[in-house]
Motif scaffolding. Structure first.
Motif, PDB file in Angstrom:
ATOM      1  N   VAL A  70     -22.329   6.033 -39.567  1.00 36.63           N
ATOM      2  CA  VAL A  70     -21.627   4.751 -38.654  1.00 36.63           C
ATOM      3  C   VAL A  70     -20.677   4.468 -39.640  1.00 36.63           C
ATOM      4  CG1 VAL A  70     -23.529   4.422 -37.386  1.00 36.63           C
ATOM      5  CG2 VAL A  70     -23.218   3.005 -39.397  1.00 36.63           C
ATOM      6  N   VAL A  71     -19.414   4.188 -39.069  1.00 35.32           N
ATOM      7  CA  VAL A  71     -18.205   3.576 -39.614  1.00 35.32           C
ATOM      8  C   VAL A  71     -18.179   2.243 -38.651  1.00 35.32           C
ATOM      9  CG1 VAL A  71     -15.626   3.764 -39.807  1.00 35.32           C
ATOM     10  CG2 VAL A  71     -17.017   5.593 -39.979  1.00 35.32           C
ATOM     11  N   ILE A  72     -18.109   1.087 -39.509  1.00 36.43           N
ATOM     12  CA  ILE A  72     -18.289  -0.259 -39.078  1.00 36.43           C
ATOM     13  C   ILE A  72     -16.781  -0.923 -39.158  1.00 36.43           C
ATOM     14  CG2 ILE A  72     -19.515  -2.487 -39.040  1.00 36.43           C
ATOM     15  CD1 ILE A  72     -21.788  -1.181 -40.450  1.00 36.43           C
ATOM     16  N   ASP A 109     -10.912  -6.415 -33.845  1.00 41.91           N
ATOM     17  CA  ASP A 109      -9.828  -6.945 -33.116  1.00 41.91           C
ATOM     18  C   ASP A 109      -8.811  -5.819 -32.702  1.00 41.91           C
ATOM     19  OD1 ASP A 109      -8.662  -6.133 -35.510  1.00 41.91           O
ATOM     20  OD2 ASP A 109      -7.902  -8.092 -35.901  1.00 41.91           O
ATOM     21  N   ASN A 110      -9.447  -4.719 -32.744  1.00 44.95           N
ATOM     22  CA  ASN A 110      -8.905  -3.363 -32.476  1.00 44.95           C
ATOM     23  C   ASN A 110      -7.751  -2.817 -33.239  1.00 44.95           C
ATOM     24  OD1 ASN A 110      -9.879  -2.157 -30.131  1.00 44.95           O
ATOM     25  ND2 ASN A 110      -8.844  -2.930 -28.695  1.00 44.95           N
ATOM     26  N   SER A 111      -7.583  -3.656 -34.556  1.00 47.40           N
ATOM     27  CA  SER A 111      -6.680  -3.240 -35.490  1.00 47.40           C
ATOM     28  C   SER A 111      -6.841  -2.105 -36.182  1.00 47.40           C
ATOM     29  CB  SER A 111      -5.836  -4.353 -36.274  1.00 47.40           C
ATOM     30  OG  SER A 111      -6.994  -4.890 -37.061  1.00 47.40           O
ATOM     31  N   CYS A 112      -8.260  -2.047 -36.897  1.00 50.69           N
ATOM     32  CA  CYS A 112      -8.576  -1.159 -37.614  1.00 50.69           C
ATOM     33  C   CYS A 112      -9.162  -0.084 -36.763  1.00 50.69           C
ATOM     34  CB  CYS A 112      -9.995  -1.544 -38.594  1.00 50.69           C
ATOM     35  SG  CYS A 112      -9.382  -2.472 -40.084  1.00 50.69           S
ATOM     36  N   GLU A 113      -9.581  -0.396 -35.493  1.00 49.38           N
ATOM     37  CA  GLU A 113     -10.030   0.575 -34.432  1.00 49.38           C
ATOM     38  C   GLU A 113      -8.870   1.579 -34.346  1.00 49.38           C
ATOM     39  OE1 GLU A 113     -10.535  -2.424 -34.562  1.00 49.38           O
ATOM     40  OE2 GLU A 113     -12.553  -2.863 -34.033  1.00 49.38           O
ATOM     41  N   LEU A 114      -7.690   1.075 -33.990  1.00 48.18           N
ATOM     42  CA  LEU A 114      -6.392   1.745 -33.631  1.00 48.18           C
ATOM     43  C   LEU A 114      -6.149   2.647 -34.910  1.00 48.18           C
ATOM     44  CD1 LEU A 114      -4.429   0.474 -31.258  1.00 48.18           C
ATOM     45  CD2 LEU A 114      -2.906   0.568 -33.336  1.00 48.18           C
ATOM     46  N   GLU A 115      -6.085   2.171 -36.228  1.00 46.01           N
ATOM     47  CA  GLU A 115      -5.739   3.031 -37.276  1.00 46.01           C
ATOM     48  C   GLU A 115      -6.748   4.359 -37.465  1.00 46.01           C
ATOM     49  OE1 GLU A 115      -3.281   2.655 -39.013  1.00 46.01           O
ATOM     50  OE2 GLU A 115      -2.275   0.753 -38.064  1.00 46.01           O
ATOM     51  N   LEU A 116      -8.088   3.851 -37.234  1.00 43.16           N
ATOM     52  CA  LEU A 116      -8.752   4.968 -37.216  1.00 43.16           C
ATOM     53  C   LEU A 116      -8.704   6.068 -36.144  1.00 43.16           C
ATOM     54  CD1 LEU A 116     -12.091   2.995 -38.139  1.00 43.16           C
ATOM     55  CD2 LEU A 116     -10.975   4.230 -39.448  1.00 43.16           C
ATOM     56  N   PRO A 141     -10.910  -0.913 -47.856  1.00 46.54           N
ATOM     57  CA  PRO A 141     -10.204  -2.140 -47.757  1.00 46.54           C
ATOM     58  C   PRO A 141      -9.015  -1.836 -46.769  1.00 46.54           C
ATOM     59  CG  PRO A 141     -10.434  -1.925 -49.880  1.00 46.54           C
ATOM     60  CD  PRO A 141     -11.016  -0.634 -49.227  1.00 46.54           C
ATOM     61  N   GLY A 142      -8.305  -3.142 -46.333  1.00 46.30           N
ATOM     62  CA  GLY A 142      -6.933  -3.226 -45.659  1.00 46.30           C
ATOM     63  C   GLY A 142      -7.141  -3.916 -44.366  1.00 46.30           C
ATOM     64  N   ASN A 143      -5.983  -4.310 -43.972  1.00 49.47           N
ATOM     65  CA  ASN A 143      -6.131  -5.418 -42.961  1.00 49.47           C
ATOM     66  C   ASN A 143      -5.011  -5.431 -41.725  1.00 49.47           C
ATOM     67  OD1 ASN A 143      -7.231  -7.987 -41.657  1.00 49.47           O
ATOM     68  ND2 ASN A 143      -5.739  -9.089 -42.045  1.00 49.47           N
ATOM     69  N   LEU A 194     -17.835   0.796 -44.461  1.00 51.65           N
ATOM     70  CA  LEU A 194     -17.160  -0.351 -43.936  1.00 51.65           C
ATOM     71  C   LEU A 194     -15.716  -0.290 -44.072  1.00 51.65           C
ATOM     72  CD1 LEU A 194     -19.293  -3.078 -45.634  1.00 51.65           C
ATOM     73  CD2 LEU A 194     -19.879  -2.133 -43.461  1.00 51.65           C
ATOM     74  N   VAL A 195     -14.913  -0.430 -42.912  1.00 51.17           N
ATOM     75  CA  VAL A 195     -13.452  -0.408 -42.747  1.00 51.17           C
ATOM     76  C   VAL A 195     -12.599  -1.644 -42.447  1.00 51.17           C
ATOM     77  CG1 VAL A 195     -11.526   0.746 -41.670  1.00 51.17           C
ATOM     78  CG2 VAL A 195     -13.695   2.245 -42.319  1.00 51.17           C
ATOM     79  N   GLY A 196     -12.019  -2.049 -43.404  1.00 54.41           N
ATOM     80  CA  GLY A 196     -10.972  -3.403 -43.434  1.00 54.41           C
ATOM     81  C   GLY A 196     -11.909  -4.783 -43.770  1.00 54.41           C
TER      82      GLY A 196
END
Ligand code: SF4
Length: 249
Positions: free
Chosen positions: A168-170, A134-141, A229-231, A197-199
């Motif tokens: 790869v970071v998923i 949903d672009n949240s983890c992508e934004l943080e990365l 982990p994280g959300n 795996l992120v998030g």
């Protein structure tokens, strides 16, 4: 010119000199602490929207937790969240926090795959795949390489092509539509390669876990080297997890 120097002076140092010991404000929800005080366990388990809480003893699975904070609001005598952002682990079970646990979550050195540290310890290039995110983890990365966190100072970078990547970071719960592209990307990364795996969504599916729109077979086929982990996951959670995996401390 003097105006520019004034602005520059006023801004001061913007980078975080030590990303392993930086302090986050108390409003940040990181590692939970679960006391041994008696509460209505059934009600506590019931209130969690993702089934992250189990009872007897009470545990929180950070791979499922959305960090919504509802459990801490309703049962403050039982659950509170610290600002400890070091949440990454290379063993899935390590993400489960039990009542009475007071130690941090760690990357187990003995479980780091052979060759990861020797091959990628000096330089790690990663291709990020948003598999229904949903672009949240992508934004943080993305923020990992801003002026504050400056991850590339450790030789860790995101690259545009899987051909240039070491892994790869998923992010995202891996939708059926993205399962194929994810596999193509993974296959395009030269061996040996790592998977991160992120998030919450990537680790367990999160709130989408039971959706028929997901296809998470990828995770049964390929080994996962790191769970973050994280959300969404905080940049310091990601950076510290990768540094621990590579033993860059
Ligand atoms: S903070 Fe996590 S464990 Fe607590 S209710 Fe929300 S999702 Fe469940």
């Amino acid at each position: 010119m003097f105006e520019n120097i004034k602005i520059w002076w006023h801004q001061g140092k913007q980078y975080i000199p030590d990303v392993t010991n930086a302090k986050l404000p108390g409003i940040f929800r990181g590692r939970p602490v679960i006391t041994r005080s008696g509460v209505d366990e059934a009600a506590l388990v019931e209130l969690c929207p993702t089934g992250a809480i189990t009872g007897n003893p009470v545990c929180i699975d950070l791979g499922k937790c959305t960090f919504c904070g509802e459990c801490a609001f309703r049962f403050p005598e039982k659950i509170s969240f610290t600002s400890d952002y070091k949440l990454s682990a290379n063993v899935r079970e390590r993400l489960v926090v039990k009542e009475g646990d007071d130690k941090g979550i760690v990357v187990e050195p003995s479980k780091v795959r052979k060759g990861v540290r020797s091959l990628f310890g000096q330089s790690l290039k990663l291709r990020q795949v948003s598999a229904g995110g949903d672009n949240s983890c992508e934004l943080e990365l993305n923020a990992c390489n801003n002026v504050q966190f400056d991850m590339s100072r450790f030789g860790i970078d995101f690259v545009a092509s899987p051909r240039h990547a070491d892994g790869v970071v998923i992010t995202g719960p891996i939708t059926a539509n993205m399962a194929g592209p994810l596999e193509i990307c993974y296959n395009a990364v030269p061996d040996p390669k790592i998977v991160i795996l992120v998030g919450t969504d990537a680790i367990s599916g999160g709130i989408f876990a039971d959706s028929p729109a997901l296809d998470r077979d990828f995770l049964t086929k390929y080994p996962v080297d790191l769970y973050v982990p994280g959300n969404p996951a905080h940049p310091l959670t990601f950076i510290n997890g990768v540094l621990d995996m590579l033993k860059k401390q």
